[in-house]
Design an enzyme around this catalytic site. Sequence first.
Site, PDB file in Angstrom:
ATOM      1  N   TRP A 160      29.045   2.607 -13.851  1.00 12.83           N
ATOM      2  CA  TRP A 160      27.777   2.159 -13.716  1.00 12.83           C
ATOM      3  C   TRP A 160      26.807   3.459 -14.860  1.00 12.83           C
ATOM      4  O   TRP A 160      25.773   2.958 -15.083  1.00 12.83           O
ATOM      5  CB  TRP A 160      27.286   2.994 -12.220  1.00 12.83           C
ATOM      6  CG  TRP A 160      25.638   3.536 -12.291  1.00 12.83           C
ATOM      7  CD1 TRP A 160      24.404   2.831 -11.734  1.00 12.83           C
ATOM      8  CD2 TRP A 160      25.356   4.860 -12.155  1.00 12.83           C
ATOM      9  NE1 TRP A 160      22.950   3.267 -12.078  1.00 12.83           N
ATOM     10  CE2 TRP A 160      23.588   4.167 -11.361  1.00 12.83           C
ATOM     11  CE3 TRP A 160      25.293   6.340 -11.440  1.00 12.83           C
ATOM     12  CZ2 TRP A 160      23.012   5.294 -11.785  1.00 12.83           C
ATOM     13  CZ3 TRP A 160      24.559   7.284 -11.946  1.00 12.83           C
ATOM     14  CH2 TRP A 160      23.401   6.295 -12.220  1.00 12.83           C
ATOM     15  N   HIS A 161      27.382   4.159 -15.593  1.00 10.18           N
ATOM     16  CA  HIS A 161      26.540   5.338 -16.259  1.00 10.18           C
ATOM     17  C   HIS A 161      26.719   4.641 -17.392  1.00 10.18           C
ATOM     18  O   HIS A 161      25.915   3.979 -18.325  1.00 10.18           O
ATOM     19  CB  HIS A 161      27.751   6.104 -16.261  1.00 10.18           C
ATOM     20  CG  HIS A 161      26.602   7.298 -15.314  1.00 10.18           C
ATOM     21  ND1 HIS A 161      27.578   8.030 -14.360  1.00 10.18           N
ATOM     22  CD2 HIS A 161      25.448   8.411 -15.071  1.00 10.18           C
ATOM     23  CE1 HIS A 161      27.416   9.046 -13.827  1.00 10.18           C
ATOM     24  NE2 HIS A 161      26.033   9.404 -14.136  1.00 10.18           N
ATOM     25  N   GLY A 162      27.387   3.710 -17.644  1.00 11.06           N
ATOM     26  CA  GLY A 162      27.354   2.867 -18.644  1.00 11.06           C
ATOM     27  C   GLY A 162      28.905   2.095 -18.412  1.00 11.06           C
ATOM     28  O   GLY A 162      30.325   3.085 -18.748  1.00 11.06           O
ATOM     29  N   MET A 175      31.146   4.907  -9.956  1.00 11.63           N
ATOM     30  CA  MET A 175      30.078   5.736 -11.140  1.00 11.63           C
ATOM     31  C   MET A 175      30.639   5.895 -12.395  1.00 11.63           C
ATOM     32  O   MET A 175      29.153   5.987 -12.584  1.00 11.63           O
ATOM     33  CB  MET A 175      30.170   6.880 -10.438  1.00 11.63           C
ATOM     34  CG  MET A 175      29.470   7.986 -10.098  1.00 11.63           C
ATOM     35  SD  MET A 175      29.412   9.983  -9.768  1.00 11.63           S
ATOM     36  CE  MET A 175      28.686   9.269  -8.048  1.00 11.63           C
ATOM     37  N   GLY A 176      31.451   5.772 -13.122  1.00 16.66           N
ATOM     38  CA  GLY A 176      31.539   5.936 -14.441  1.00 16.66           C
ATOM     39  C   GLY A 176      31.139   4.426 -14.919  1.00 16.66           C
ATOM     40  O   GLY A 176      30.005   4.732 -16.144  1.00 16.66           O
TER      41      GLY A 176
END
Length: 404
Positions: free
Chosen positions: A334-336, A331-332
């Site tokens: 995925w954010h960037g 998830m981290g």
Amino acid sequence: MINLQPYADPAYFILLLGTLLPAMIGLYFGKRLRTYEALWTVAFLVLTFGGVKWHQGVALLGYVIFQLLLIMGYQRYRRKGNRTGVFVVVVVLSILPLVAVKVAPVLASHRLSLLGFLGISYLTFKTVQVLMELRDGTLTEVGIVAFLRFLLFFPTVSSGPIDRFRRFQADEQRVLDRATYLSLVDHGIQLLFKGLVYKFILGYLFGTLWLPRIAHAALVSRHAFYGTGLSWHLIAYMYVYSMYLFFDFAGYSAIAIGVSYLLGIKTPDNFRAPFAAHNIKEFWNRWHMSLSFWFRDFIFMRLTFFLMKKRLIKNRIRVSQVAYLANFLIMGFWHGVTWYYIVYGLFHATAIILNDYWLRYKKAHPQLITHSAVTEGVGIFITFNTVCFSFLIFSGFLNTLWFH
């Protein structure tokens, strides 16, 4: 050509709601005007991704064709075989455009960045979900038109919420009676007004009026507390940014869901009083729910099942901890691909693991801690401040404060 930014200004809403009227009249009389809705979707996609953003429009078109070929190809293969290797390759290919867009800034690659467009993440989540459900057999047949309607449902294209194919298709194919549709319209209008207040009033106050001033004050006082940059301004920034993030995103989600309701589609909720959560696990059952549930179902649960099936880790508690770490680390990323997004993911994984230890301890020692309004309030207070601190990390402001 005029470019539209979804849910960004009054002119957008006037055009959106005005052009929705024929579809709404059709639903009022118990008929879904699918051809009109398709033309309406194409028109708004052109207005959003055309003009000066034509490269995003080209990227979107190429992306949709690519994903459609993957879905149809895997569906055809699935009728004959079910090899894990083929499934893995197809899923990797499906997420490859999103990965390329995420790593483009790190590689300073202009060519890879050209693959990106507004909403690529949410379209990827939808496609991967369909592939996984085809693999599981919960989906047996996905038609081209049905997939395109689901993938390009315009109210949720740019930032979700993330719907599920079977749920969406059930709504899309259902003939609503007048009373049921009017109830949806009533709820949709309430959500629209709620979203407008959240995004354009509260989000404006926190994000446009207050946040830049507090950020400036924090930067000016960055040498406070022996050069660490810690100051009351930074603490204020943490809370104000957290409120801005919530009201802006929750407002956008409420508007998108409200518009969906006007089209007779009950897009799932995305936020449910997240700051009233009693612990961090409950927070993720209330915050950006369509995303957190997607990660739970398609990453956490599947990784947990894989680790247990292969007996790679025998201890069930350790299995869940590894799955949490992988889930939030992904998830981290995925954010960037930046340190603060990755630390944000690891922070939440650590918080949930510690929360699980605490819940098991309470269960084993029920006589030590009794449930009361005080303990409930303490739980909410700790969770709220933990989340706000994580949002401070997420904001990237510490990167500005310490390294610039």
